[in-house]
Write an enzyme that holds these catalytic residues in place. Structure first.
Site, short mmCIF file in Angstrom:
data_model
loop_
_atom_site.label_atom_id
_atom_site.label_comp_id
_atom_site.label_asym_id
_atom_site.label_seq_id
_atom_site.Cartn_x
_atom_site.Cartn_y
_atom_site.Cartn_z
N ASN A 1 -15.84 -2.18 9.26
CA ASN A 1 -15.89 -2.42 7.82
C ASN A 1 -15.26 -3.75 7.45
OD1 ASN A 1 -16.03 -1.26 4.89
ND2 ASN A 1 -13.92 -1.94 5.13
N MET B 1 0.82 -1.21 0.00
CA MET B 1 0.00 0.00 0.00
C MET B 1 0.86 1.26 0.00
SD MET B 1 -3.16 -1.14 0.14
CE MET B 1 -4.21 0.16 0.76
N ARG C 1 -10.82 -0.03 0.40
CA ARG C 1 -10.57 -0.48 -0.98
C ARG C 1 -9.26 -1.27 -1.07
NH1 ARG C 1 -12.70 5.21 -3.53
NH2 ARG C 1 -14.85 5.00 -2.83
N ASP D 1 11.63 2.34 4.96
CA ASP D 1 11.11 0.99 5.12
C ASP D 1 12.29 0.11 5.53
OD1 ASP D 1 8.39 -0.64 3.81
OD2 ASP D 1 10.18 -1.83 4.28
N LYS E 1 -12.94 1.31 10.45
CA LYS E 1 -12.18 0.39 9.58
C LYS E 1 -12.36 -1.06 10.05
CE LYS E 1 -8.99 -1.26 6.78
NZ LYS E 1 -9.24 -1.47 5.35
N MET F 1 -17.17 -6.85 8.33
CA MET F 1 -18.24 -7.20 7.38
C MET F 1 -17.68 -7.72 6.06
SD MET F 1 -21.68 -5.13 6.57
CE MET F 1 -22.94 -5.84 5.54
N THR G 1 -4.01 -0.40 9.48
CA THR G 1 -5.20 -0.97 10.13
C THR G 1 -4.74 -1.60 11.44
OG1 THR G 1 -6.17 -1.47 7.97
CG2 THR G 1 -7.09 -2.62 9.89
P1 NAD Z 1 2.91 -4.81 3.52
O1 NAD Z 1 3.36 -5.91 4.40
O2 NAD Z 1 2.93 -5.01 2.04
O3 NAD Z 1 3.75 -3.50 3.83
C1 NAD Z 1 4.21 -3.18 5.12
C2 NAD Z 1 5.59 -2.56 4.96
O4 NAD Z 1 6.04 -2.17 6.25
C3 NAD Z 1 6.61 -3.54 4.39
O5 NAD Z 1 7.23 -2.97 3.27
C4 NAD Z 1 7.60 -3.75 5.55
O6 NAD Z 1 8.93 -3.95 5.11
C5 NAD Z 1 7.43 -2.45 6.30
N1 NAD Z 1 7.84 -2.53 7.69
C6 NAD Z 1 7.61 -3.52 8.58
N2 NAD Z 1 8.15 -3.23 9.77
C7 NAD Z 1 8.77 -2.02 9.62
C8 NAD Z 1 9.51 -1.19 10.49
N3 NAD Z 1 9.74 -1.54 11.77
N4 NAD Z 1 9.98 -0.04 10.01
C9 NAD Z 1 9.75 0.34 8.73
N5 NAD Z 1 9.07 -0.42 7.85
C10 NAD Z 1 8.57 -1.59 8.30
O7 NAD Z 1 1.45 -4.42 4.02
P2 NAD Z 1 0.37 -3.55 3.22
O8 NAD Z 1 -0.51 -4.45 2.42
O9 NAD Z 1 1.04 -2.39 2.56
O10 NAD Z 1 -0.53 -3.06 4.45
C11 NAD Z 1 -0.12 -2.00 5.27
C12 NAD Z 1 -1.28 -1.66 6.19
O11 NAD Z 1 -2.39 -1.29 5.40
C13 NAD Z 1 -1.72 -2.84 7.07
O12 NAD Z 1 -2.07 -2.36 8.34
C14 NAD Z 1 -2.92 -3.38 6.32
O13 NAD Z 1 -3.83 -4.06 7.19
C15 NAD Z 1 -3.52 -2.11 5.73
N6 NAD Z 1 -4.31 -2.29 4.50
C16 NAD Z 1 -3.90 -3.13 3.51
C17 NAD Z 1 -4.67 -3.24 2.35
C18 NAD Z 1 -4.25 -4.15 1.20
O14 NAD Z 1 -5.06 -4.38 0.31
N7 NAD Z 1 -3.01 -4.63 1.18
C19 NAD Z 1 -5.84 -2.49 2.20
C20 NAD Z 1 -6.21 -1.63 3.21
C21 NAD Z 1 -5.44 -1.52 4.36
#
Ligand code: NAD
Length: 364
Positions: A173, A11, A122, A30, A170, A176, A95
């Protein structure tokens, strides 16, 4: 605006790119160096630590896997808050558990910083396209500060009603959407197992509340207006649910959500059968679900026979048969009476029962 962005994953990378595209300076960090390198190729500035991403920024955005990591990045090993300038705003878009959101907000407040919780709705495609839905929880002033950046990330920004409400809505949501996903899997599996054309079934259900959703049809039209008078009697609904469960049992399709719904309408003293995400989703992926479910049922669920003799007979003579009878008797009633019941064969629409039997899994 100067923005720090921590968490450039599925994301975050696209979100950060869109903020760069909106003309803001985005310092990204990251733990994955390749993600940071890609952020730099996208026009952002690379940081070598969470603390560096927090230096001199107006907004510090976190988009991380869970609340423990967000807390660690801000206050623990990342110590990002130590580098925040006075008045800098923290925006957590991950989240996480709402109680973690409250705790993080409290800890930030003690250090003189405001926080906005703003998870995304989304998909990851929307994060890349900049068409996310943002559930924003914060004071009106803080949301106003975030707005120019939010407009780069999403096309729908909803003020959810104050600090902590974004995180809360969230979770509601996702409760559901995840539950409906399980139900969708079960429904399609049932339709497929009784020989329906899936496109036709989906077309039909798209014209009813099955797909159009009770949330946007029946509830606003009636329930949410305070009209609780019955419109569709529960007995009739239960009859239909029981038919679906019976059909599914004969086809060997576990309906864990259906079982849970039937259990709720059975009243006290009657238990729904095993329910759970695993039981609902796994049948789509593998065929041994029934045997797994069988062991769950026969080992973890007491035999419903009222007498000790009946229970012993069930265990000793035919554990597998017992399971089948339990499954076929809709209410987990006495397996001996279910045994006497004759179960009709199911014929698919327009097909011969004999031909269809070859295609269909059966518990018979
Ligand atoms: P992801 O695992 O792809 O990305 C998380 C990133 O955080 C990774 O690149 C990881 O290397 C980095 N990270 C982990 N620990 C770290 C640290 N200590 N310092 C710096 N970076 C660190 O996850 P995502 O899919 O991008 O999801 C991120 C958030 O968004 C989550 O909370 C998820 O629930 C929420 N979310 C995801 C989606 C989806 O479709 N993927 C949709 C809505 C919300």
């Amino acid at each position: 605006m100067d923005v720090g962005f921590i968490g450039l994953g599925t994301m975050g990378l696209g979100m950060a790119k869109n903020v760069v595209g909106g003309g803001h300076t985005v310092v990204g960090y990251d733990t994955n160096p390749e993600a940071v390198a890609q952020h730099a190729r996208n026009g952002g500035r690379a940081a070598s630590s969470a603390g560096e991403a927090a230096l001199e920024v107006d907004l510090l955005i976190t988009m991380l896997p869970n609340g423990a990591i967000v807390e660690d990045v801000l206050f623990g090993s990342g110590a990002a808050v130590d580098n925040l300038k006075a008045g800098a705003l923290v925006v957590d878009m991950s989240t996480i558990h709402p109680l973690e959101t409250d705790r993080i907000r409290q800890r930030l407040a003690e250090l003189g910083h405001s926080m906005v919780d703003a998870p995304l709705g989304r998909t990851s495609r929307d994060a890349v396209a900049g068409t996310s839905l943002i559930m924003a929880g914060g004071t009106p002033g803080d949301l106003g500060t975030c707005r120019p950046v939010f407009e780069c990330i999403g096309d729908t920004i909803i003020d959810c009603g104050g600090p902590g409400t974004g995180s809360r809505v969230k979770i509601v949501n996702n409760f559901m959407t995840t539950t409906l996903n399980v139900l969708t899997a079960e429904t399609l599996r049932l339709a497929e197992s009784i020989g329906l054309d899936l496109d036709t079934a989906i077309e039909v259900m798209s014209g009813t509340p099955a797909v159009r959703s009770h949330m946007t049809t029946t509830y606003p039209a009636k329930v949410l207006k305070g009209d609780l008078t019955p419109a569709f009697m529960i007995d009739l609904a239960k009859k239909d649910l029981d038919i679906a469960i019976d059909l599914a049992a004969k086809q060997g399709v576990p309906l864990t959500m259906g079982d849970a719904a039937a259990g709720l309408s059975q009243g006290p003293g009657r238990r729904p059968r095993q329910a759970g995400l695993d039981g609902a989703l796994r049948p789509l992926a593998q065929d041994d679900e029934l045997s797994r479910r069988a062991s769950v049922c026969s080992h973890a669920t007491p035999c419903p026979s009222p007498s000790a003799v009946g229970r012993r007979t069930c265990r000793q003579k035919a554990r597998q048969k017992h399971l089948q009878y339990c499954r076929a008797s809709l209410d987990y009633g006495d397996c001996r009476s279910a045994k006497r019941r004759r179960r009709p064969r199911i014929g698919g629409p327009g097909g011969s029962a004999a031909g269809d039997e070859k295609r269909r899994p059966s518990v018979e």
